[in-house]
Design a protein around this motif. Structure first.
Motif, short mmCIF file in Angstrom:
data_model
loop_
_atom_site.label_atom_id
_atom_site.label_comp_id
_atom_site.label_asym_id
_atom_site.label_seq_id
_atom_site.Cartn_x
_atom_site.Cartn_y
_atom_site.Cartn_z
N CYS A 296 -5.01 -4.12 0.56
CA CYS A 296 -5.88 -3.01 0.91
C CYS A 296 -7.02 -3.52 1.78
O CYS A 296 -7.44 -4.67 1.66
CB CYS A 296 -6.41 -2.28 -0.31
SG CYS A 296 -7.26 -3.31 -1.52
N THR A 297 -7.51 -2.67 2.64
CA THR A 297 -8.55 -3.03 3.60
C THR A 297 -9.93 -2.61 3.08
O THR A 297 -10.03 -1.83 2.13
CB THR A 297 -8.28 -2.35 4.94
OG1 THR A 297 -8.33 -0.93 4.75
CG2 THR A 297 -6.91 -2.74 5.49
N PRO A 298 -10.99 -3.09 3.71
CA PRO A 298 -12.33 -2.70 3.25
C PRO A 298 -12.60 -1.20 3.30
O PRO A 298 -13.46 -0.71 2.57
CB PRO A 298 -13.25 -3.46 4.21
CG PRO A 298 -12.46 -4.63 4.68
CD PRO A 298 -11.05 -4.14 4.75
N ASN A 299 -11.87 -0.47 4.16
CA ASN A 299 -12.05 0.99 4.22
C ASN A 299 -10.97 1.73 3.45
O ASN A 299 -10.74 2.92 3.64
CB ASN A 299 -12.09 1.47 5.67
CG ASN A 299 -10.74 1.33 6.36
OD1 ASN A 299 -9.88 0.56 5.91
ND2 ASN A 299 -10.54 2.07 7.44
N ASN A 300 -10.25 0.99 2.55
CA ASN A 300 -9.29 1.58 1.63
C ASN A 300 -8.04 2.14 2.29
O ASN A 300 -7.54 3.21 1.94
CB ASN A 300 -9.96 2.66 0.77
CG ASN A 300 -11.00 2.11 -0.18
OD1 ASN A 300 -12.15 2.51 -0.16
ND2 ASN A 300 -10.59 1.16 -1.02
N GLU A 301 -7.50 1.40 3.24
CA GLU A 301 -6.12 1.61 3.65
C GLU A 301 -5.23 0.70 2.81
O GLU A 301 -5.66 -0.39 2.40
CB GLU A 301 -5.93 1.28 5.13
CG GLU A 301 -6.63 2.22 6.09
CD GLU A 301 -6.37 1.86 7.54
OE1 GLU A 301 -5.61 0.89 7.79
OE2 GLU A 301 -6.95 2.52 8.43
#
Length: 790
Positions: free
Chosen positions: A211-216
């Motif tokens: 998961c990415t810092p922007n919640n992908e």
């Protein structure tokens, strides 16, 4: 030249005298004021071309050497600010000496100058060698893993045990130098503003989930990095946006074989008749998500998607998304959010949450909830000692939270929570006995019901933000009689390592209650004793003194000494007061969320720590009007509404942005879990990509820097670590601590590596995120996978 040198010496002497007198006034060393005075006289005499000035400087230098050795012994880094400047000035003094006063032979003075140059050359060599290395004998006496590790890495600690140990041995100390970058996966998402990339990948078969810092959520091949799918949550960023990992659940075969409700076709009926219900007595699946990925997003929502396609699982929550603010009261977001990987246990998803520090006495509850993984319906909750089944919205405000990651013992049916303290951090007169009893502790719950089984508190009445940040580690340790004891090893911010019987909560390694000082803050009370794990080694807990203050030069070291003497400090549990109070070990750790790793084949605990102090001051009003700005709630002025005080706080560092305590500022340490002794300790991290005032020095000086992220151990005897402030993946010999290999990265990392064998090609890989080190503005969006070259 004599006049210029004399002027330089006088100018240098002025701040030494001025600040030296200030240091004396607060009860500190007389050295700086006396040395400054002598330096001023020496400079005046040299400017007047009198050789007496040279001899006076030599006398001052000799006295400085004696003073430095008396204070710091012969340790290298403490000598740098004490002798670096005086030694540098000795060079021009020696070179000009033959030309002052009555001319004499110059050979002796030139020999002194040559010795100074040689000393600096030697110091340069020493600076590039690790200092303070501890190395002890070790003989492996392994215990027993609590869970079979397998190939997949499905949990934050690889298994439910939280040991971060991969039972893989293709990559060994003998061939690790053949590791090469196998593939790179780019997410296209770099951390911005309050976001941080701190991801640990989840590995299932041939697919990695991150998961990415922007919640992908991204899924990609574990052997090629080829993208399989992307899910975009469009989550709103909180004031502390992180996504440290995603959970994975797979339906048991018998449940996966059930018919899908959506596929049911009602038989044709005549007009006006009602179609029959699905076949009575037949169980149906709600959706087709036989394998699912679970993410808790920064906007306090849970997203559950199909692990094969990335599509939302319609049967969970509202079409695959569940609002976790239900029952949490008003104004939950952004004060409350999730930052850590959810825990998947049996057919439940279990999670806590982060509560923003130090805002008020009425912040949202730190409740831990267990949801049905299929539907999102609540199975149970635990909150400050109480537990229940339904979500009745009556969770206890300001109760201790679990922002880090639990571990669980599936065989014995126990879940282990590392808890925080009741908000706010630095004043606790309002806390109830129920809140106090489970704060800054390890709490064991019945996995099936959430019922509380036992509590072990690591800090009583915590006023220092010593919440338990590390995941507990479960490992059966040798009992000395040929058997094992089911243990829980808990790292703490305090640098204490507690070893408990995980079935009962009783200490396996001795714990001693020691008296600690009380304070005098308004409406406050103080615990008379605190627990010390005397049966295990402690790390970075040595008492600070004025003599242990540090700086790159004598000037910033002098200011650090003054600041230290002005603060309240009587040890680790100095109570916060209306004067500045030093917190050491600091509230960043010691050991933080990166947690440790246990080499289960050798019985070695590998840890990485931070050694930077903080100060806190209780203030009755905002003297400068400063308030919380949403950028860094660990610094600045926090409201603490509902208490008599606001709390001002910051790192204890010099004007150069360097910690005032001596190096190292971060170590990697290995502990023998059989003998319960330190095997080795080495500074971890260099000045290659950082430096004073944020300046990149480009020098691989292994001073040892504060580290973020966790280590990974493997069966071959290697430990991998990537969370340093310099940009490297490192391989460490687990038994000796020697760095056997490293690879340069384009940006830093705050992640924890994972290792797996690809089912597609049989290769062992090391995979990790590199989204940028927190202290540096350079960010990345890549996951890097390394494997042995063909």
């Amino acid at each position: 030249m004599a006049a210029l040198l004399g002027l330089v010496l006088v100018l240098i002497s002025l701040p030494l005298m001025w600040k030296g007198v200030e240091l004396i006034s607060v009860g500190g060393s007389w050295y700086y004021a006396l040395a400054g005075l002598a330096l001023a006289v020496s400079g005046g005499l040299i400017a007047a071309r009198k050789k007496a000035g040279v001899w006076l400087y030599v006398a001052v230098f000799a006295a400085t050497v004696v003073w430095a050795v008396a204070e710091a012994g012969l340790r290298f880094w403490p000598m740098v600010p004490r002798l670096g400047g005086p030694l540098f000035l000795l060079l021009p003094v020696a070179l000009i000496a033959p030309y002052l006063g009555k001319r004499g032979k110059a050979g002796g003075w030139f020999a002194v100058a040559a010795a100074v140059v040689a000393a600096f050359a030697g110091a340069g060599v020493m600076a590039f060698r690790p200092q303070g290395v501890v190395q002890n004998d070790f003989a492996a006496v392994p215990g027993k893993p609590a869970h079979e590790p397998g190939n997949d890495s499905v949990y934050y600690g690889r298994t439910p045990s939280g040991t971060r140990h991969a039972p893989l041995d293709q990559i060994t100390p003998a061939n690790v130098d053949k590791l090469k970058l196998a593939f790179t996966y780019n997410t296209g998402v770099k951390a911005v503003k309050v976001q941080e990339d701190q991801n640990t990948p989840t590995i299932v078969g041939d697919t990695a989930y991150i998961c990415t810092p922007n919640n992908e959520i991204h899924a990609f091949s574990t052997s090629t990095g080829e993208q399989r799918w992307v899910y975009k949550s469009n989550a709103e960023a909180s004031v502390f946006a992180r996504c440290r990992g995603v959970g994975y659940y797979e339906r048991p075969a018998v449940q996966a074989a059930l018919p899908l409700l959506a596929d049911y076709v009602a038989p044709a009926v005549a007009e006006g008749e009602v179609a029959p219900e699905p076949v009575a007595g037949v169980d149906y699946k709600i959706d087709s998500c036989d394998a699912r990925i679970v993410m808790t997003a920064s906007d306090v929502k849970m997203h559950v998607v199909n692990a094969k396609t990335g599509e939302l699982c319609a049967g969970f929550g509202e079409g695959g998304v569940l609002d976790l603010r239900q029952g949490m009261g008003e104004n939950t977001f952004p004060v409350y959010t999730q930052t850590s990987m959810p825990t998947i246990a049996r057919d439940m998803v279990i999670f806590g949450g982060m509560v923003l520090d130090n805002q008020s006495v009425n912040e949202p509850s730190g409740v831990v909830r267990a949801l049905d993984i299929e539907t999102g319906k609540q199975r149970w909750y635990w909150d400050a000692g109480s537990h229940g089944v339904s979500n009745d919205g009556n969770y206890i405000n300001r109760s201790p939270n679990v922002w880090s990651t639990p571990a669980f013992d599936d065989v014995n049916g126990l879940l282990y929570l590392p808890t925080g303290n009741a908000t706010p951090d630095f004043h606790g007169g309002h806390r109830t006995p129920e809140l106090e009893a489970v704060a800054s502790a390890v709490v064991a719950l019945d996995l099936a019901t959430g019922a509380q089984k036992w509590v072990f508190q690591t800090v009583h009445h915590d006023l220092w933000d010593y919440d338990v940040a590390s995941q507990p580690a479960l490992y059966d340790v040798p009992d000395g009689k040929g058997g094992t004891i089911p243990a829980l090893i808990q790292l703490t911010k305090r640098g204490q390592i507690f070893m408990l019987n995980r079935l009962t909560g009783e200490p396996i390694a001795e714990v001693e209650e020691r008296p600690v000082p009380a304070g005098n803050a308004k409406d406050e009370w103080y615990a008379p004793t605190q627990p010390y794990s005397v049966g295990m080694p402690s790390v970075g807990t040595e008492m600070l003194t004025e003599a242990k203050m540090w700086g790159m030069t004598m000037f910033d070291q002098l200011q650090c000494r003054i600041d230290f003497k002005r603060m309240d400090y009587t040890g680790e549990f100095t109570p916060p007061s209306e004067n500045r109070t030093l917190i050491w070990p600091g509230y960043y750790g010691g050991f933080n969320w990166g947690s440790g790793a246990i080499d289960e084949d050798r019985g070695i605990l590998v840890t990485v720590d931070m050694r930077i102090g903080q100060w806190v001051q209780l203030v009755t009003k905002a003297e400068d009007g400063q308030t919380f700005n949403g950028k860094d709630f660990h610094a600045g002025l926090a409201e603490q509404t509902g208490t008599p005080y606001k709390a001002a706080k910051a790192n204890f560092e010099s004007a150069l942005g360097i910690p005032c305590n001596e190096p190292p500022f971060g170590n990697m340490i290995a502990v023998d879990l059989n003998k319960r002794e330190i095997i080795w300790s080495r500074p971890m991290g260099t000045l290659q990509d950082t430096g004073p005032m944020g300046i990149t020095m480009g020098l691989p000086i292994p001073v040892g820097m504060p580290n973020v992220g966790g280590p990974l151990t493997t069966a071959s005897g290697l430990t991998f670590f990537v969370g340093t402030q310099d940009y490297y993946l490192r391989a460490i010999d687990t038994q000796t601590g020697e760095e056997v290999w490293k690879s340069r990265l384009p940006v830093g990392s705050q992640g924890t590596p994972v290792s797996y064998v690809s089912p597609e090609n049989g290769k062992q890989y090391i995979l990790f995120s590199a989204g940028g080190a927190r202290q540096h503005g350079l960010k990345g969006d890549a996951f890097y996978a390394y494997a042995l070259e063909d």
